[in-house]
Design a protein around this motif. Structure first.
Motif, PDB file in Angstrom:
ATOM      1  N   SER A 164      14.272  10.375   5.056  1.00 24.99           N
ATOM      2  CA  SER A 164      14.802   9.523   3.849  1.00 24.99           C
ATOM      3  C   SER A 164      13.871   8.098   3.896  1.00 24.99           C
ATOM      4  CB  SER A 164      16.376   8.932   4.289  1.00 24.99           C
ATOM      5  OG  SER A 164      16.188   8.261   5.653  1.00 24.99           O
ATOM      6  N   SER A 165      12.687   8.223   4.648  1.00 19.44           N
ATOM      7  CA  SER A 165      12.013   6.989   4.571  1.00 19.44           C
ATOM      8  C   SER A 165      11.017   7.204   3.259  1.00 19.44           C
ATOM      9  CB  SER A 165      11.301   6.683   5.914  1.00 19.44           C
ATOM     10  OG  SER A 165      12.156   6.183   6.891  1.00 19.44           O
ATOM     11  N   PHE A 166      10.784   8.600   3.159  1.00 14.74           N
ATOM     12  CA  PHE A 166       9.797   8.739   1.943  1.00 14.74           C
ATOM     13  C   PHE A 166      10.205   8.538   0.900  1.00 14.74           C
ATOM     14  CE2 PHE A 166       8.234  11.853   5.407  1.00 14.74           C
ATOM     15  CZ  PHE A 166       7.330  11.099   5.874  1.00 14.74           C
ATOM     16  N   LYS A 167       9.633   7.966  -0.178  1.00 16.53           N
ATOM     17  CA  LYS A 167       9.765   7.796  -1.707  1.00 16.53           C
ATOM     18  C   LYS A 167       9.609   9.187  -2.336  1.00 16.53           C
ATOM     19  CE  LYS A 167       9.105   5.372  -5.771  1.00 16.53           C
ATOM     20  NZ  LYS A 167       7.915   4.006  -6.310  1.00 16.53           N
ATOM     21  N   ASP A 168       8.810  10.083  -1.886  1.00 15.33           N
ATOM     22  CA  ASP A 168       8.701  11.151  -2.557  1.00 15.33           C
ATOM     23  C   ASP A 168       7.942  11.948  -1.694  1.00 15.33           C
ATOM     24  OD1 ASP A 168       8.705  13.351  -4.243  1.00 15.33           O
ATOM     25  OD2 ASP A 168       7.735  12.304  -6.006  1.00 15.33           O
ATOM     26  N   VAL A 169       7.959  13.586  -1.724  1.00 13.70           N
ATOM     27  CA  VAL A 169       7.405  14.473  -0.750  1.00 13.70           C
ATOM     28  C   VAL A 169       6.721  15.539  -1.698  1.00 13.70           C
ATOM     29  CG1 VAL A 169       7.664  16.121   1.064  1.00 13.70           C
ATOM     30  CG2 VAL A 169       8.984  13.899   0.859  1.00 13.70           C
TER      31      VAL A 169
ATOM     32  N   LYS B 190       9.209  -1.344   7.186  1.00 14.30           N
ATOM     33  CA  LYS B 190       9.614  -2.682   7.459  1.00 14.30           C
ATOM     34  C   LYS B 190       8.599  -3.599   6.799  1.00 14.30           C
ATOM     35  CE  LYS B 190      12.068  -1.910  11.687  1.00 14.30           C
ATOM     36  NZ  LYS B 190      11.985  -1.880  13.066  1.00 14.30           N
ATOM     37  N   GLN B 191       7.205  -3.509   6.982  1.00 13.95           N
ATOM     38  CA  GLN B 191       6.356  -4.295   6.213  1.00 13.95           C
ATOM     39  C   GLN B 191       6.262  -4.187   4.710  1.00 13.95           C
ATOM     40  OE1 GLN B 191       4.089  -6.438   7.768  1.00 13.95           O
ATOM     41  NE2 GLN B 191       5.499  -6.167   9.529  1.00 13.95           N
ATOM     42  N   GLY B 192       7.007  -3.190   4.261  1.00 16.87           N
ATOM     43  CA  GLY B 192       7.081  -3.150   2.826  1.00 16.87           C
ATOM     44  C   GLY B 192       6.324  -1.909   1.844  1.00 16.87           C
ATOM     45  N   HIS B 193       5.420  -1.403   2.933  1.00 16.38           N
ATOM     46  CA  HIS B 193       4.583  -0.357   2.345  1.00 16.38           C
ATOM     47  C   HIS B 193       5.534   0.866   1.793  1.00 16.38           C
ATOM     48  CE1 HIS B 193       1.360  -2.545   3.827  1.00 16.38           C
ATOM     49  NE2 HIS B 193       1.884  -2.398   4.751  1.00 16.38           N
ATOM     50  N   THR B 194       5.116   1.836   0.776  1.00 17.71           N
ATOM     51  CA  THR B 194       5.571   2.641   0.109  1.00 17.71           C
ATOM     52  C   THR B 194       5.222   4.022   1.038  1.00 17.71           C
ATOM     53  OG1 THR B 194       5.847   1.169  -1.760  1.00 17.71           O
ATOM     54  CG2 THR B 194       6.522   3.756  -1.973  1.00 17.71           C
ATOM     55  N   LEU B 195       6.072   4.663   1.228  1.00 14.92           N
ATOM     56  CA  LEU B 195       5.715   5.834   2.278  1.00 14.92           C
ATOM     57  C   LEU B 195       6.014   7.201   1.394  1.00 14.92           C
ATOM     58  CD1 LEU B 195       7.327   4.597   5.594  1.00 14.92           C
ATOM     59  CD2 LEU B 195       5.079   4.357   4.612  1.00 14.92           C
ATOM     60  N   TYR B 196       5.060   8.043   1.693  1.00 11.33           N
ATOM     61  CA  TYR B 196       5.104   9.376   1.041  1.00 11.33           C
ATOM     62  C   TYR B 196       4.717  10.322   2.062  1.00 11.33           C
ATOM     63  CZ  TYR B 196       5.066   6.839  -3.423  1.00 11.33           C
ATOM     64  OH  TYR B 196       5.123   5.982  -4.558  1.00 11.33           O
ATOM     65  N   ALA B 197       4.814  11.592   1.608  1.00  7.99           N
ATOM     66  CA  ALA B 197       4.527  12.805   2.661  1.00  7.99           C
ATOM     67  C   ALA B 197       3.691  13.990   1.919  1.00  7.99           C
ATOM     68  CB  ALA B 197       5.677  13.376   3.417  1.00  7.99           C
ATOM     69  N   LEU B 198       2.756  14.598   2.371  1.00 10.40           N
ATOM     70  CA  LEU B 198       2.037  15.612   1.821  1.00 10.40           C
ATOM     71  C   LEU B 198       1.627  16.639   3.042  1.00 10.40           C
ATOM     72  CD1 LEU B 198       0.371  17.169  -0.230  1.00 10.40           C
ATOM     73  CD2 LEU B 198      -1.339  15.804   0.311  1.00 10.40           C
TER      74      LEU B 198
ATOM     75  N   MET C 273       0.933  -1.268   0.003  1.00  8.23           N
ATOM     76  CA  MET C 273       0.075  -0.071  -0.201  1.00  8.23           C
ATOM     77  C   MET C 273       0.833   1.157  -0.109  1.00  8.23           C
ATOM     78  SD  MET C 273      -2.994   1.377   0.165  1.00  8.23           S
ATOM     79  CE  MET C 273      -4.303   0.461   0.511  1.00  8.23           C
ATOM     80  N   ASN C 274       0.336   2.237  -0.656  1.00  6.53           N
ATOM     81  CA  ASN C 274       0.960   3.670  -0.504  1.00  6.53           C
ATOM     82  C   ASN C 274       0.403   4.407   0.474  1.00  6.53           C
ATOM     83  OD1 ASN C 274       2.551   3.316  -3.116  1.00  6.53           O
ATOM     84  ND2 ASN C 274       0.284   2.744  -3.844  1.00  6.53           N
ATOM     85  N   VAL C 275       1.137   4.746   1.499  1.00  5.04           N
ATOM     86  CA  VAL C 275       0.915   5.605   2.688  1.00  5.04           C
ATOM     87  C   VAL C 275       1.479   6.817   2.604  1.00  5.04           C
ATOM     88  CG1 VAL C 275       0.676   5.385   5.031  1.00  5.04           C
ATOM     89  CG2 VAL C 275       0.671   3.197   4.091  1.00  5.04           C
ATOM     90  N   ILE C 276       0.378   7.957   2.804  1.00  7.16           N
ATOM     91  CA  ILE C 276       0.955   9.214   2.496  1.00  7.16           C
ATOM     92  C   ILE C 276       0.725   9.816   3.929  1.00  7.16           C
ATOM     93  CG2 ILE C 276       0.563  11.377   1.371  1.00  7.16           C
ATOM     94  CD1 ILE C 276      -0.953   9.478  -0.622  1.00  7.16           C
ATOM     95  N   PHE C 277       1.703  10.552   4.540  1.00 12.65           N
ATOM     96  CA  PHE C 277       1.659  11.127   5.789  1.00 12.65           C
ATOM     97  C   PHE C 277       1.812  12.713   6.022  1.00 12.65           C
ATOM     98  CE2 PHE C 277       2.622   6.950   7.155  1.00 12.65           C
ATOM     99  CZ  PHE C 277       2.732   6.824   8.539  1.00 12.65           C
ATOM    100  N   ASP C 278       0.774  13.311   6.500  1.00 11.63           N
ATOM    101  CA  ASP C 278       0.897  14.640   6.839  1.00 11.63           C
ATOM    102  C   ASP C 278       2.280  14.808   7.870  1.00 11.63           C
ATOM    103  OD1 ASP C 278       0.426  17.530   7.269  1.00 11.63           O
ATOM    104  OD2 ASP C 278      -0.899  16.910   9.038  1.00 11.63           O
TER     105      ASP C 278
ATOM    106  N   GLN D 191       2.578  13.655  -9.279  1.00  7.36           N
ATOM    107  CA  GLN D 191       3.811  13.567  -9.198  1.00  7.36           C
ATOM    108  C   GLN D 191       4.447  12.332  -8.714  1.00  7.36           C
ATOM    109  OE1 GLN D 191       5.572  17.072  -6.736  1.00  7.36           O
ATOM    110  NE2 GLN D 191       6.829  15.496  -5.437  1.00  7.36           N
ATOM    111  N   PHE D 192       3.434  11.688  -7.770  1.00  6.36           N
ATOM    112  CA  PHE D 192       3.834  10.442  -7.138  1.00  6.36           C
ATOM    113  C   PHE D 192       3.835   9.290  -8.202  1.00  6.36           C
ATOM    114  CE2 PHE D 192       2.926  11.683  -2.688  1.00  6.36           C
ATOM    115  CZ  PHE D 192       4.032  12.587  -2.480  1.00  6.36           C
TER     116      PHE D 192
END
Length: 199
Positions: free
Chosen positions: A123-128, A96-104, A1-6, A150-151
């Protein structure tokens, strides 16, 4: 899953009153924090249409607070964005569970540059996507649409986590899964309920 964090109040502390009190403490701290950070000018800093220096000049004129105090408060913003360890632990477990992380995040240029340099989790984010870098702010649908472009993602493949219900509602309206962040334990429980983290 792609998880996007504030970021603010999700992965880093955001406390305008504490920022003001770090420079000048007293009974007017709450009111001054509102004048500085709950004001259209601060949204324009987030949007990237006002620099901190321009916002400070306008705040000095608007509030009649001494110039060194206003500049000191704005200078204290970026260093105040301290990591929330329990939240970063959730981020690390997702990775660690293999999810792809982003930030917005809605954030000014100075604060974003500070976190990019100092925050260990960056550095954990693939893109921001940072609002001031794209000229858009949440909850405007356009920033979510620009983010997906963008992502290189589709909404149905994304989970968005934000402490603002308004921002979460905007994401849901565009087809993302999303929930309101309250604290790290609640966030972890929401992720477990979705099968993204083990119990």
């Amino acid at each position: 899953m792609n998880v996007i964090f504030d970021l603010g109040n999700v992965l880093v502390r955001w406390d305008p009153v504490a920022i003001v009190r770090s420079v000048i403490d007293g009974p007017g701290a709450v009111r001054l924090a509102q004048h500085l950070f709950v004001h259209p000018d601060w949204l324009e800093v987030d949007r990237g249409t006002l620099t901190l220096e321009q916002a400070a000049a306008q705040a000095i004129e608007r509030t009649e607070v001494d110039e060194p105090i206003i500049h000191g408060i704005y200078a204290a913003v970026a260093p105040s964005l301290q990591t929330l360890p329990a939240s970063v632990a959730v981020l690390d477990d997702l990775k660690k569970q293999g999810h792809t992380l982003y930030a917005l995040s809605n954030m000014g240029q100075v604060s974003a540059a500070y976190l990019q340099q100092h925050a260990s989790f960056w550095s954990s984010f693939k893109d921001v996507v940072i609002s001031s870098r794209v000229g858009l702010i949440k909850p405007e649908p356009a920033i979510f649409e620009a983010m997906l472009v963008q992502f290189g993602l589709v909404a149905a493949d994304c989970l968005f986590i934000d402490d603002s219900k308004e921002n979460v509602d905007a994401a849901l309206a565009l087809g993302l899964d999303a929930f309101v962040f309250q604290d790290a334990q609640q966030c972890r429980s929401e992720l477990q309920a979705r099968g993204l983290l083990g119990v």
